[in-house]
Scaffold this motif. Sequence first.
Motif, short mmCIF file in Angstrom:
data_model
loop_
_atom_site.label_atom_id
_atom_site.label_comp_id
_atom_site.label_asym_id
_atom_site.label_seq_id
_atom_site.Cartn_x
_atom_site.Cartn_y
_atom_site.Cartn_z
N GLY A 173 0.80 -1.21 0.00
CA GLY A 173 0.00 0.00 0.00
C GLY A 173 0.84 1.26 0.00
N LEU A 174 1.88 1.30 0.82
CA LEU A 174 2.68 2.51 0.95
C LEU A 174 3.49 2.78 -0.32
CD1 LEU A 174 3.18 4.72 3.01
CD2 LEU A 174 5.10 3.39 3.92
N SER A 175 3.94 1.72 -1.00
CA SER A 175 4.74 1.94 -2.22
C SER A 175 3.91 2.65 -3.29
CB SER A 175 5.26 0.60 -2.76
OG SER A 175 4.20 -0.24 -3.15
N VAL A 176 2.65 2.28 -3.45
CA VAL A 176 1.78 2.94 -4.43
C VAL A 176 1.49 4.37 -4.01
CG1 VAL A 176 -0.48 2.89 -5.54
CG2 VAL A 176 0.76 0.76 -5.18
N LEU A 177 1.25 4.59 -2.72
CA LEU A 177 0.96 5.94 -2.25
C LEU A 177 2.17 6.85 -2.38
CD1 LEU A 177 -1.25 5.24 0.91
CD2 LEU A 177 -1.96 5.82 -1.41
N VAL A 178 3.37 6.32 -2.13
CA VAL A 178 4.59 7.12 -2.31
C VAL A 178 4.77 7.48 -3.78
CG1 VAL A 178 7.12 7.01 -2.22
CG2 VAL A 178 5.77 6.29 -0.25
N ALA A 179 4.50 6.52 -4.67
CA ALA A 179 4.59 6.82 -6.11
C ALA A 179 3.59 7.91 -6.49
CB ALA A 179 4.35 5.55 -6.92
N ALA A 180 2.39 7.85 -5.88
CA ALA A 180 1.39 8.89 -6.15
C ALA A 180 1.84 10.25 -5.62
CB ALA A 180 0.05 8.50 -5.52
N MET A 181 2.48 10.27 -4.46
CA MET A 181 3.00 11.52 -3.91
C MET A 181 4.06 12.12 -4.82
SD MET A 181 3.46 10.33 0.06
CE MET A 181 2.10 9.63 0.99
N GLN A 182 4.95 11.25 -5.33
CA GLN A 182 5.99 11.75 -6.22
C GLN A 182 5.40 12.25 -7.53
OE1 GLN A 182 9.34 9.13 -6.68
NE2 GLN A 182 10.34 10.43 -8.20
N THR A 183 4.36 11.58 -7.99
CA THR A 183 3.68 12.04 -9.21
C THR A 183 3.12 13.45 -9.01
OG1 THR A 183 3.05 9.77 -9.77
CG2 THR A 183 1.81 11.54 -10.82
N ALA A 184 2.53 13.70 -7.84
CA ALA A 184 2.00 15.03 -7.55
C ALA A 184 3.11 16.06 -7.55
CB ALA A 184 1.28 15.00 -6.20
N TRP A 185 4.29 15.69 -7.02
CA TRP A 185 5.42 16.62 -7.01
C TRP A 185 5.90 16.92 -8.42
CZ3 TRP A 185 10.89 15.09 -7.62
CH2 TRP A 185 11.75 16.20 -7.55
N VAL A 186 6.04 15.89 -9.25
CA VAL A 186 6.53 16.09 -10.62
C VAL A 186 5.55 16.95 -11.42
CG1 VAL A 186 7.04 14.90 -12.80
CG2 VAL A 186 7.91 13.98 -10.64
N ARG A 187 4.26 16.75 -11.19
CA ARG A 187 3.24 17.48 -11.96
C ARG A 187 3.09 18.93 -11.48
NH1 ARG A 187 -0.42 14.90 -15.13
NH2 ARG A 187 -2.01 16.45 -14.59
N THR A 188 3.18 19.16 -10.15
CA THR A 188 2.90 20.49 -9.62
C THR A 188 4.15 21.26 -9.21
OG1 THR A 188 2.69 19.73 -7.32
CG2 THR A 188 0.72 19.59 -8.72
N GLY A 189 5.24 20.53 -8.89
CA GLY A 189 6.45 21.19 -8.42
C GLY A 189 6.36 21.70 -7.00
N LYS A 190 5.28 21.36 -6.28
CA LYS A 190 5.12 21.84 -4.91
C LYS A 190 6.05 21.09 -3.96
CE LYS A 190 0.31 23.35 -5.43
NZ LYS A 190 -1.09 23.18 -4.96
N LEU A 191 6.75 21.86 -3.13
CA LEU A 191 7.71 21.28 -2.19
C LEU A 191 7.03 20.34 -1.20
CD1 LEU A 191 10.65 21.21 -1.22
CD2 LEU A 191 10.13 23.20 0.23
N ARG A 192 5.77 20.60 -0.88
CA ARG A 192 5.03 19.77 0.07
C ARG A 192 5.01 18.31 -0.38
NH1 ARG A 192 0.32 21.94 -0.58
NH2 ARG A 192 -0.90 20.36 -1.65
N HIS A 193 4.78 18.10 -1.66
CA HIS A 193 4.70 16.74 -2.17
C HIS A 193 6.06 16.05 -2.20
CE1 HIS A 193 0.93 18.38 -4.28
NE2 HIS A 193 0.56 17.68 -3.24
N LEU A 194 7.13 16.81 -2.42
CA LEU A 194 8.47 16.24 -2.36
C LEU A 194 8.78 15.79 -0.93
CD1 LEU A 194 11.26 15.56 -3.48
CD2 LEU A 194 11.92 17.95 -3.07
N LYS A 195 8.43 16.63 0.04
CA LYS A 195 8.67 16.27 1.44
C LYS A 195 7.89 15.01 1.82
CE LYS A 195 9.61 21.00 3.05
NZ LYS A 195 9.12 22.11 3.92
N MET A 196 6.66 14.92 1.35
CA MET A 196 5.86 13.73 1.63
C MET A 196 6.51 12.48 1.03
SD MET A 196 2.04 15.31 0.91
CE MET A 196 1.20 13.72 1.03
#
Length: 495
Positions: free
Chosen positions: A27-50
């Motif tokens: 479960g966590l591996s998919v959610l981490v991939a989703a978090m990184q996807t949000a960072w790549v798409r938006t560039g928001k530092l919050r998602h990188l930290k997550m």
Amino acid sequence: MDVLELARWQFGITTVYHFLMVPLTIGLSVLVAAMQTAWVRTGKLRHLKMTKFWGKLLLVNFAMGVVTGIVQEFQFGMSWSAYSRFVGDVFGAPLAMEGLVAFFVESTFLGLWIFGWDRLPKKVHLACAWAFSLATAASAYFILAANSWMQHPVGVEFVDGKPTMNSIGAVLTNNTALAAIPHTLAGAFSVAAAFLVGVAGWHLWRKRGASDEHREVWRSSLRLGGWVGVVAFAVLAITGDTQGKLMFEQQPMKMASAEALCHTEKPASFSIIAIGDVRGANCEDVKTFTVPALLSFLAHNDFSTEVKGVENLVGEYQAKYGSTYPDDPALGELAGQPIDYVPNLPVTYWGFRVMIGFGAISAGIGVLALWLTRRGRIPAGRWFPLMALGGIATPFIGNSAGWIFTEMGRQPFVVAPNPTGVEGMWMFTAQAVSKLTVGEVVTSLTTLTVLYLVLGVVELYLMRKYVRGGVDAVMPPAPSSSKEDSDDEALSFAY
């Protein structure tokens, strides 16, 4: 205890311990991939930290899962060699596929993800994250396909007294597997969701009175976990209903045991809770609170289907599979003895309810956390972090209880017979154990139990260390022009 009972305890302990790591990793591996996807798409530092924070915890858990998973492979040659010889032709294919996925695809892309920060292009690095997370789920698919074959053997024929696979497609598309896979994956997301809610809720509450630059990390993580947990529970309910209908067809004794249904009923009521001793197959001393006709609906989608009870099924099983064990010297004292077709009723009955109950509690905590943190709110009471942290355990307990119920409910079979399958295609658990002495099994059981306790302490220490450290403990230092500093940065995240 005899060798059989000790071997079952050993396999049960090592399997349940390993399965504590597996759902969190999936479960966590998919959610981490989703978090990184949000960072790549938006560039928001919050998602990188997550991504960095939860990715660090994922790596700790992944490492422990690999160590304990390897032991599971050894089990087939240690205590269950007779079983391995019997099912080897069938199990070889899905286990080989799992090995290829786990140790080549999964490990390769995980390594690239760990050491690829600031070395690979962002989108390539993100692709590595999705590759290893999806490979983790694929690895679970092949393991569940093998386990589902034990519950409902298909795609085989008898050759020289042993099952020989004649259709890998039938094994991989077994309807039991197709129901178990989404159910297990939903359980994995439930575990990961509760983990996010618990850890993020604690951090959010701890920093409630101060200005915290990472507050949005915890709020976003908590709300992501809450929503994922609610959706996961809905999928668990739907897929669990599908599994119940298959259980009614394929393993009626397991269904009767799950309800402590000792006598046939038409329509059959669903037992909410039992008062009294459910160990006896006649249930004379048990009082239950029931919902009329609900079990018939769960079994066959109507409110009038007959559901056979334990006592009635015993006679049918004896007629189909024999009333005594074969006169085989390998069975030792059990050779020629009566077969007890009734599973451990307290374990199956209460395990079924623990699975459902703790799954519902986990989803309830997620819903409550979402409500309490709406519109930027943070509860001030100390009960909030205690509830969030305590909620982490609930899906773990539910998942473990579900597996115990699944495996114990098919006893005395290690390969349960398929009512519509190949004639004679089953294996009693007593026939599957290796020819060992009690001392040998006690030695391995004690060694593995102590080793796992040590590993448990190590994992809890590392998890606690990085959870308490928060985002600051996992974010890399400022970029340096020095190659040595650059290597330290990558290794800092990896370890």
